[in-house]
Design a protein around this motif. Sequence first.
Motif, short mmCIF file in Angstrom:
data_model
loop_
_atom_site.label_atom_id
_atom_site.label_comp_id
_atom_site.label_asym_id
_atom_site.label_seq_id
_atom_site.Cartn_x
_atom_site.Cartn_y
_atom_site.Cartn_z
N SER A 36 0.82 -1.22 0.00
CA SER A 36 0.00 0.00 0.00
C SER A 36 0.85 1.27 0.00
CB SER A 36 -0.96 0.00 1.19
OG SER A 36 -0.26 -0.05 2.41
N HIS A 39 1.58 2.77 -3.29
CA HIS A 39 0.46 3.38 -4.01
C HIS A 39 -0.20 4.49 -3.20
CE1 HIS A 39 0.68 0.17 -7.05
NE2 HIS A 39 0.89 -0.65 -6.04
N TRP A 41 -0.79 4.63 -0.03
CA TRP A 41 -1.65 4.07 1.02
C TRP A 41 -3.09 3.89 0.54
CZ3 TRP A 41 1.21 2.15 4.79
CH2 TRP A 41 2.49 2.71 4.98
N GLU A 42 -3.26 3.80 -0.77
CA GLU A 42 -4.60 3.57 -1.33
C GLU A 42 -4.54 2.51 -2.42
OE1 GLU A 42 -8.32 5.90 -3.53
OE2 GLU A 42 -6.47 6.98 -3.05
N LYS A 44 -6.82 1.20 -5.17
CA LYS A 44 -8.06 1.59 -5.85
C LYS A 44 -8.90 0.36 -6.20
CE LYS A 44 -6.13 5.89 -7.62
NZ LYS A 44 -5.82 6.71 -8.83
N GLU A 63 -10.11 2.00 5.56
CA GLU A 63 -11.43 2.13 4.94
C GLU A 63 -11.53 1.05 3.88
OE1 GLU A 63 -13.17 5.30 1.98
OE2 GLU A 63 -13.21 6.13 4.02
N GLY A 88 -11.54 -2.14 -2.84
CA GLY A 88 -10.52 -1.11 -2.77
C GLY A 88 -10.29 -0.74 -1.32
N ARG A 90 -8.21 1.96 1.65
CA ARG A 90 -7.42 3.14 2.01
C ARG A 90 -6.92 2.95 3.44
NH1 ARG A 90 -10.97 4.38 -1.61
NH2 ARG A 90 -12.72 4.10 -0.19
#
Length: 289
Positions: A36, A39, A41-42, A44, A63, A88, A90
């Motif tokens: 993560s 990227h 920390w997201e 997609k 999330e 996805g 986060r």
Amino acid sequence: MTASKVSLVPVFKLYGETTEWPTPDLIHCESIPERSQLHGWEIKPHRHADLLQLLYVQAGEAELEVEGHVRLVRSASLQVVPALCVHGFRFSRDVQGYVLSLARPLVEQLAAPLGQQCLQSPMCYEVGEQRRYLDALFESISQEYGRLEPARELMLQSLISVLLVAIARRQLARSEAQEPADGRGREHVQAFVHLLEVHFREHLPIEHYASRLGISAAHLNALCRRLAGQSALQLINQRLLLEAKRCLVYTTMTVSQVSDSLGFSEPGYFSRFFKRGSGLSPKAFRLHR
């Protein structure tokens, strides 16, 4: 697993990767920050055609978006993501935990004694008093995965089998707690799901299934909503959508042929149904799988 069996396994990809599946043992284990942070920390929204993932958030905040449902996690939680589910994530920068990815052939082998019930649909739960047990289990899997010790494959499969049993037990306990006195209702819903598995291509009305079960359509709908979280019609449409996704991913059938095989009167109606359920047209789904 023999070399001949490994050669038959399809190519799997992890998020952000363009190379083939990185190991021959149908397992991939890494920490959440490992991927993560590359990227922002997201992760997609995306899907894996033939891959089950178990996301274990130990600390930090996450999330989790799975099939359009968003859940904010602030305590140790385990998320099950079956193949073909759009998901996805986060994460906060202080997140800790693991992502365990399992190829479908291995999942089918290890989950066979469980009836695969714990792996059929997305599930997320706070681990609570299971925390120390799961911490030790995921740490053992991670350590074994990173070593080339004798009988490594056997040890990994044994540890993962223990994990799947733990998930299955947790799901069963949660179901029993939610439905303590509705055994007959569960039997009706299970019978409906069994009938649906046989007849979903026939587009039968709810009344037909209810009549087969000896209850009213309204009662069947109420049971499905209470015990499965969806109406009877939603379960029917979900099963059709799952089969359509499987056909588009695993076969070379045209959209028109998939439409015919699933009992739709014409391809245009099928395409509208598919896009309403998945957010993509059949052709776009196949291209982006």
